[in-house]
Design an enzyme around this catalytic site. Structure first.
Site, mmCIF file in Angstrom:
data_model
loop_
_atom_site.group_PDB
_atom_site.id
_atom_site.type_symbol
_atom_site.label_atom_id
_atom_site.label_comp_id
_atom_site.label_asym_id
_atom_site.label_seq_id
_atom_site.Cartn_x
_atom_site.Cartn_y
_atom_site.Cartn_z
ATOM 1 N N LYS A 219 0.655 -1.408 0.597
ATOM 2 C CA LYS A 219 0.369 0.146 -0.277
ATOM 3 C C LYS A 219 0.676 0.973 -0.183
ATOM 4 C CE LYS A 219 -3.459 1.933 2.902
ATOM 5 N NZ LYS A 219 -4.172 2.683 4.168
ATOM 6 N N GLU A 268 -8.772 12.050 13.620
ATOM 7 C CA GLU A 268 -7.852 10.858 13.587
ATOM 8 C C GLU A 268 -7.201 10.819 14.748
ATOM 9 O OE1 GLU A 268 -4.902 7.755 11.656
ATOM 10 O OE2 GLU A 268 -5.762 8.958 10.553
#
Length: 461
Positions: A219, A268
């Site tokens: 990723k 977050e």
């Protein structure tokens, strides 16, 4: 006899002056007092009258606010920045005279600031006013905690200072900050938008998928920049007001450096430590909100069942657990994520809790956590190398840890996404997405458009 707040301040300042005379150097002194309720945004706006840089932090879900004005002490580090930042902070704490009878998180001696995403990435002029790691001890700080309000004054004193003069100077500034004759300005309007090389960005996404298919990289997170022109100079207090109104369940922040201000509302959390309890959260995997309850639920259910998003989410959860395990005990990780709803988006969410070992400092853990797979990729170093070589922007503080810590080892840091760098009547907004082997460049581009919406909205777009 019970001392008045004025007598306490004078007593602490006297002690600091005596110590400065004895040690022949300036002495940092921090005094916290409880005050009547004051609107944090009014405090932030009033601080413009002092002409000093301002910092703002809010955990909206917990109704927790911190506003810092000016910089009595600044911590900057480049080489080995996590270690050096911590060492400087420890020295500041050891040498300061701290009067804080309340000992609530976020009161007393507090450092607020952040770091660059990757100091090894070539820097640009865009982030010229922001260091690789920079934390400030504000001259004046307002803290709202559990419906109680605290004001902390931090000042350097020397052997030649007079207590009465210092007291008068401090009280005069406080009177300005607590004044009620301030109003939050009206919003701006976006006149123009300029995407920074969108077609080239899509080509980079495609190239990343090809690299993933032929290497051990799983990723790579790629970000892009949108530049906007406003009808007038943005007022940061207005931007913060609108973010607080629209982005619930987020950490709203602002760090001002001269004419530049890095501001955003990130959902977050990277890490929170209170006493010996640690909380880190995984927020990876994204879907839009629906226009109706049934459509919203369908999108949420699809997100929970989507292999790509679940895989991205699992990457981050495993990384968090591995990163904190050397420093913690009694780690608890839920087996399945839940949906975390925001105004424009919904995410997969997993909270990770643990007990922190007594000798651990927060920067040790931040170093292990940053960047998470949600902002860098998997594996970390190979994905970061791709970003350094191919990403089209200097992220600066975007996607990096921002937050605060106090002298009692409490603190909280978030990942600075859903954010922008405001520069007068212009701003750069940032958004990114996780690229895996089957990513489609057009779909990833549309995902970044959704992530840009919170900042576009509050700037008048």
């Amino acid at each position: 006899m019970i001392e008045t707040k004025e007598e306490v301040l004078e007593s602490v300042l006297n002690r600091a002056i005596n110590k400065a005379e004895k040690e022949k150097r300036k002495q940092l002194v921090s005094v916290t007092k409880k005050i009547e309720a004051v609107d944090p945004l009014h405090f932030f706006e009033a601080a413009k009258q002092l002409g000093k840089n301002r910092s703002f932090w809010s955990s909206t879900a917990e109704d927790f606010f911190m506003v810092g004005v000016g910089a009595t002490y600044k911590i900057e580090a480049t080489d080995n920045r996590f270690k050096e930042t911590n060492e400087q902070w420890q020295r500041v704490k050891q040498q300061a005279i701290i009067h804080n009878p309340y000992e609530k998180p976020g009161t007393g001696l507090v450092a607020m600031g952040g770091m660059a995403f990757d100091p090894d990435k070539a820097r640009t002029l865009l982030w010229d006013n922001f260091s690789d790691s920079e934390f400030t001890v504000a001259a004046y700080m307002l803290t709202k905690h559990e419906d109680e309000y605290y004001l902390t004054m931090n000042v350097h004193v020397s052997e030649n200072d007079r207590t009465s003069d210092l007291t008068n100077q401090l009280n005069k500034k406080v009177e300005t900050l607590l004044g009620n004759d301030v109003n939050i300005p009206t919003n701006t309007v976006i006149l123009d938008k300029y995407e920074i090389e969108p077609d080239k960005w899509k080509q980079t996404v495609q190239f990343a998928t090809e690299q993933i298919k032929t290497s051990e990289v799983e990723k790579i997170v790629l970000s892009r920049e949108l530049r906007v022109k406003l009808n007038r100079k943005a007022q940061i207090s207005t931007v913060l007001h609108d973010l607080l109104e629209t982005q619930t369940n987020s950490f709203v922040f602002a760090f001002e450096r001269g004419e530049d201000c890095f501001v955003g509302a990130t959902p977050e959390r990277l890490i929170k430590i209170q006493e010996d309890h640690l909380l880190s959260t995984c927020l990876a995997g994204t879907a839009p909100r629906g226009n109706t309850l049934s459509e919203d639920k369908l999108l949420a259910d699809n997100l929970l069942e989507d292999d790509k998003n679940r895989s991205e989410h699992d990457f981050v959860v495993k990384m968090i657990e591995e990163a904190i395990s050397p420093y913690c005990s009694t780690i608890n990780v839920p087996r399945e994520p839940i949906i975390y709803p925001l105004k424009n988006l919904q995410h997969l969410y997993t909270p990770v809790t643990a007990i922190v070992s007594p000798d651990v400092n927060m920067f040790d853990i931040i170093k292990q956590l940053h960047p998470t797979p949600a902002l860098g990729g998997v594996p970390r170093e190979k994905s970061l190398q791709f970003i350094r070589e191919h990403e089209l922007l200097d992220r600066g503080w975007y996607g990096a840890p921002v937050g605060w810590l106090d002298h009692n080892n409490n603190g909280e840091f978030a990942v600075a996404i859903r954010s922008g760098l405001i520069q007068g009547d212009e701003a750069s907004l940032f958004a990114g997405c996780g690229v895996v082997r089957d990513s489609d460049p057009e779909e990833e581009y549309e995902e970044t458009n959704i992530k840009l919406l919170p900042m576009l909205t509050v700037l008048g777009g």
